[in-house]
Scaffold this active site. Sequence first.
Site, PDB file in Angstrom:
ATOM      1  N   TYR A  28       4.162  -6.067  -4.298  1.00 30.77           N
ATOM      2  CA  TYR A  28       5.350  -6.737  -3.781  1.00 30.77           C
ATOM      3  C   TYR A  28       5.355  -8.247  -3.981  1.00 30.77           C
ATOM      4  O   TYR A  28       6.343  -8.901  -3.662  1.00 30.77           O
ATOM      5  CB  TYR A  28       5.523  -6.416  -2.290  1.00 30.77           C
ATOM      6  CG  TYR A  28       5.482  -4.937  -2.004  1.00 30.77           C
ATOM      7  CD1 TYR A  28       6.447  -4.090  -2.520  1.00 30.77           C
ATOM      8  CD2 TYR A  28       4.451  -4.388  -1.244  1.00 30.77           C
ATOM      9  CE1 TYR A  28       6.407  -2.722  -2.283  1.00 30.77           C
ATOM     10  CE2 TYR A  28       4.405  -3.018  -0.995  1.00 30.77           C
ATOM     11  CZ  TYR A  28       5.373  -2.202  -1.521  1.00 30.77           C
ATOM     12  OH  TYR A  28       5.323  -0.847  -1.283  1.00 30.77           O
ATOM     13  N   HIS A 108      14.352  -2.594  -5.489  1.00 28.89           N
ATOM     14  CA  HIS A 108      12.943  -2.464  -5.086  1.00 28.89           C
ATOM     15  C   HIS A 108      12.137  -3.523  -5.820  1.00 28.89           C
ATOM     16  O   HIS A 108      12.308  -3.694  -7.036  1.00 28.89           O
ATOM     17  CB  HIS A 108      12.399  -1.075  -5.413  1.00 28.89           C
ATOM     18  CG  HIS A 108      13.150   0.009  -4.715  1.00 28.89           C
ATOM     19  ND1 HIS A 108      12.939   0.308  -3.390  1.00 28.89           N
ATOM     20  CD2 HIS A 108      14.136   0.815  -5.146  1.00 28.89           C
ATOM     21  CE1 HIS A 108      13.773   1.283  -3.040  1.00 28.89           C
ATOM     22  NE2 HIS A 108      14.511   1.594  -4.087  1.00 28.89           N
TER      23      HIS A 108
END
Length: 154
Positions: A28, A108
């Site tokens: 991330y 995402h």
Amino acid sequence: MADPQVKVLWLLHGVNLDMLGTRSPEHYGTITLSELCAQVTSYAVEHGFEVRCFQTNHEGRLVEQLHALARGDEQVDAVIVNAGAWTHYSWGLHDALELVDRPIAEVHLSAVERREDWRRRSVIADLASVRVSGKGIAGYLEAVDRLAEVLSHK
């Protein structure tokens, strides 16, 4: 009274996204949620958007926010949603998103299609006019561009 020239873009984040910056930076990155919202807001303003950021770790709270958007309690012209793990199994979230009759982008940070099998399925994909994954913060900015384009054709 709201400026009719300004389009309202909701940036909705689900479970665990409040932990950006510390959670699995290999997937991330190191950007925090507040930094992500600030960067997207700064970029989106250049496209005529006002951005409203929302994050919750409670699925029902996200559903209630979507209901408020669907009812018109809040102005909404487009939505970017990163629902986290709920993306992969929450039909309740799917049904709530379906009520919001506006362009939706599913984003995402990580490349979910190259991760665990269970992450490769999105139960909200059929509702999204824009889908971006694996591009980090650049994926959000791409979603802003693409949503602005969708809205310009309406």
